[in-house]
Scaffold this motif. Structure first.
Motif, PDB file in Angstrom:
ATOM      1  N   LEU A 168      37.291   4.835  -6.309  1.00 50.25           N
ATOM      2  CA  LEU A 168      36.153   5.432  -7.023  1.00 50.25           C
ATOM      3  C   LEU A 168      35.896   6.842  -6.488  1.00 50.25           C
ATOM      4  N   MET A 169      35.954   6.970  -5.164  1.00 49.37           N
ATOM      5  CA  MET A 169      35.721   8.272  -4.545  1.00 49.37           C
ATOM      6  C   MET A 169      36.806   9.271  -4.929  1.00 49.37           C
ATOM      7  N   PHE A 170      38.014   8.749  -5.075  1.00 49.30           N
ATOM      8  CA  PHE A 170      39.109   9.638  -5.445  1.00 49.30           C
ATOM      9  C   PHE A 170      38.850  10.232  -6.836  1.00 49.30           C
ATOM     10  N   ILE A 171      38.428   9.352  -7.754  1.00 49.90           N
ATOM     11  CA  ILE A 171      38.142   9.833  -9.111  1.00 49.90           C
ATOM     12  C   ILE A 171      36.995  10.853  -9.065  1.00 49.90           C
ATOM     13  N   TYR A 172      35.981  10.533  -8.249  1.00 49.11           N
ATOM     14  CA  TYR A 172      34.834  11.436  -8.126  1.00 49.11           C
ATOM     15  C   TYR A 172      35.274  12.807  -7.595  1.00 49.11           C
ATOM     16  N   MET A 173      36.092  12.784  -6.545  1.00 48.36           N
ATOM     17  CA  MET A 173      36.544  14.049  -5.943  1.00 48.36           C
ATOM     18  C   MET A 173      37.364  14.870  -6.930  1.00 48.36           C
ATOM     19  N   LEU A 174      38.186  14.152  -7.695  1.00 44.45           N
ATOM     20  CA  LEU A 174      39.003  14.814  -8.698  1.00 44.45           C
ATOM     21  C   LEU A 174      38.122  15.500  -9.749  1.00 44.45           C
ATOM     22  N   MET A 175      37.137  14.727 -10.232  1.00 44.52           N
ATOM     23  CA  MET A 175      36.228  15.262 -11.256  1.00 44.52           C
ATOM     24  C   MET A 175      35.395  16.401 -10.678  1.00 44.52           C
ATOM     25  N   ASN A 176      34.940  16.209  -9.452  1.00 48.48           N
ATOM     26  CA  ASN A 176      34.104  17.223  -8.825  1.00 48.48           C
ATOM     27  C   ASN A 176      34.866  18.533  -8.657  1.00 48.48           C
ATOM     28  N   PHE A 177      36.111  18.434  -8.202  1.00 48.53           N
ATOM     29  CA  PHE A 177      36.934  19.620  -7.980  1.00 48.53           C
ATOM     30  C   PHE A 177      37.087  20.424  -9.274  1.00 48.53           C
ATOM     31  N   PHE A 178      37.235  19.708 -10.361  1.00 48.51           N
ATOM     32  CA  PHE A 178      37.481  20.353 -11.650  1.00 48.51           C
ATOM     33  C   PHE A 178      36.179  20.765 -12.347  1.00 48.51           C
ATOM     34  N   PHE A 179      35.260  19.800 -12.472  1.00 45.27           N
ATOM     35  CA  PHE A 179      34.041  20.037 -13.261  1.00 45.27           C
ATOM     36  C   PHE A 179      33.008  20.910 -12.540  1.00 45.27           C
ATOM     37  N   SER A 180      33.067  20.956 -11.200  1.00 44.80           N
ATOM     38  CA  SER A 180      32.018  21.696 -10.483  1.00 44.80           C
ATOM     39  C   SER A 180      32.272  23.206 -10.483  1.00 44.80           C
TER      40      SER A 180
END
Lengths: 271, 276
Positions: free
Chosen positions: A183-195
């Motif tokens: 779950l954290m991996f998906i979050y980090m991936l999304m955060n890196f891109f979307f933030s």
């Protein structure tokens, strides 16, 4: 009331002392983290130089480099290394029991601890940050006005709150899932891109940008940078601050509710 | 007593097979890890696609237009995945072996220590990026209507091996320092920052900032050759200008392997067991 304040003050001081042990490592790792900025400068200089105009969507090379430098500042506020994994680990190992039987609020405890850790980080990392920003000062077009700086400060505080409560919520999901690594991996991936950590969100096509605007991620990197660089009107800044505050309150609620509901289904065994 | 040469190929095959069996025991984890790795790499593709919406090439008159550059990116993926699959987990483990004293057991075995340390296990899930990298290269070729010559077909894998050898020597040299430091947890971090510099075409290293960096990373830490040479062999027409760089890369790879072998042996002599 005084006793409670003393308790929080004590937790704060202990966390501060604990973190200061690693000050040398902090400073070195902060310096090293700036290394990729060198390749970013070279890459974007090459990219801008390949075209006829000196900018991309109104951002000149100076703005782009200043943006990447400011992202490191925003990330220093919004990233919470070890928070989710720490909570999940304590739930899995049963360590969380100690917080449940002690007269202390776990989220408050984690928050004070994190504030202490961040303050140590800012104190120690100030030197490498100051040196790097000084060396690359030509990419900034001077200090923004005071009201922009105030909005920038507020946006950083919001970045901290959103980052903290969002990652704490993910940690409490371990009450149901036990393991939250994927779950954290998906979050980090999304955060890196979307933030906006990867690139300024201004470069996105409008339809995609509209989707990004509906998500909380940009308040953890893009928004503070855009405020500092003056890429938003006053109205947009105020609007953004309100939305950011809304997300911070929302994730504060999700963290508290997930902890409250998680504790109800938690079973602790052994001593 | 007659000394028999250990059957290295058979041992490597057994390690490869056992590693695959172990990973297949946790199939979901294997698939999840592969998807995760490909997602990170996929983000890079999105990032450069966004850049190519605004510009035709990376750098003026560099020749790194969209599809040649994607061939470069594909090469980055292939080289990095080979490192992650075969070497990084083992060299990371080497550092821990020294700290915990487990290197004793490796030293006792009648086989070359460097071979056993290097091929202790294979992380097959990292090969996902190898497949993705090859896919990106083939897709770019199709888009360019480009068919490499037979010579390029031979030289590309050869220079991939040259690149991987340079990377391997660099990481082995760094991990040998664990013998003196006791612990070397920053190996991954150092690796990440070194590969950051090798992920871009040489042509972007221009100006007062770029030229010294280009010099450092082609001579002192020659990691700029790792991807640039094989990618050029494939993506750019072969010409005489590339010969010195290609020859230099081979020399660096040989020298790197020799030097790292020497330092590895030297560090083993300095190793003091941590166990009882």
């Amino acid at each position: 009331m005084i006793a409670k304040l003393n308790l929080w003050w004590m937790i704060f001081r202990i966390s501060l002392a604990e973190r200061l042990v690693y000050r040398g490592d902090f400073m070195l790792s902060t310096f090293v983290r700036f290394l990729p900025i060198i390749t970013q400068i070279l890459l974007w200089t090459a990219v801008i130089g390949a075209g006829d105009s000196d900018n991309i969507k109104g951002m000149k090379i100076g703005d782009i480099i200043a943006y990447y430098l400011l992202v490191t500042v925003a990330r220093a506020f919004s990233s919470m290394p070890g928070l989710t994994h720490g909570i999940a680990g304590e739930i899995r190992d049963g360590e969380i029991k100690k917080y449940l039987i002690q007269p202390i609020d776990l989220i408050g405890f984690l928050l004070v601890k994190r504030i202490a850790h961040k303050l140590v980080y800012y104190m120690i990392a100030f030197v490498p940050f100051a040196i790097v920003f000084f060396l690359l000062r030509e990419y900034f077009s001077g200090w923004p006005p005071v009201h922009t700086l105030m909005a920038f400060g507020a946006s950083l505080l919001l970045a901290f709150c959103i980052g903290f409560f969002l990652e704490a919520t993910f940690g409490f999901i371990a009450f149901w899932w036990l393991e939250v690594t994927s779950l954290m991996f998906i979050y980090m991936l999304m955060n890196f891109f979307f933030s906006g950590h990867m690139f300024p969100l201004d470069f996105l096509p409008d339809w995609l940008r509209n989707i990004f605007d509906c998500l909380p991620f940009q308040y953890m990197a893009y928004f503070p940078c855009a405020v500092f660089l003056g890429r938003m009107t006053e109205a947009q800044v105020i609007h953004g601050l309100w939305i950011g505050l809304g997300w911070a309150v929302f994730f504060c609620l999700t963290a508290n509710l997930s902890f409250k509901w998680g504790v109800r289904r938690y079973s602790g065994f052994g001593g | 007593m007659q000394h028999q040469k250990p059957p290295y190929a058979a041992i490597f095959w057994t390690v490869a097979r056992n590693s695959l069996i172990r990973e297949m025991t946790f199939r979901v984890n294997f698939i999840a890890h592969s998807i995760a790795l490909m997602s990170w790499t996929g983000l890079q593709l999105v990032f450069y696609n966004i850049i190519f919406q605004f510009r035709d090439s990376i750098g003026k008159d560099t020749g790194w237009t969209r599809y040649p550059f994607f061939m470069f990116l594909g090469t980055v993926m292939v080289v990095n995945s080979l490192m992650q699959t075969f070497f990084m987990p083992n060299l990371r483990e080497f550092s821990e072996m020294i700290r915990k004293g487990n290197l004793d057991f490796v030293l006792l075995k009648p086989i070359d220590t460097q071979f056993l340390v290097t091929f202790n296990r294979i992380d097959w899930s990292s090969m996902a990026n190898f497949a993705l990298g090859l896919g990106v290269i083939v897709y770019s070729m199709i888009q360019m209507h480009y068919m490499p010559t037979p010579l390029q077909f031979v030289l590309f894998p050869f220079y991939l091996l040259v690149g991987v050898s340079i990377y391997y020597s660099t990481v082995l040299l760094m991990s040998c320092s664990s013998v003196w430091m006791g612990r070397n947890q920053s190996l991954d971090q150092l690796w990440f920052y070194i590969t950051t510099f090798s992920r871009y075409p040489m042509e972007i290293y221009q100006g007062s900032l770029g030229v010294p960096i280009r010099w450092i990373f082609t001579t002192v830490f020659p990691v700029l050759l790792v991807v640039n040479v094989p990618a050029r062999v494939l993506a750019k027409p072969l010409d005489m200008d590339q010969l010195p760089l290609a020859g230099y890369a081979v020399l660096v790879a040989i020298a790197g392997l020799f030097l790292s072998r020497m330092l590895f042996k030297f560090s083993l002599n300095k190793y003091r067991s941590a166990s009882s």
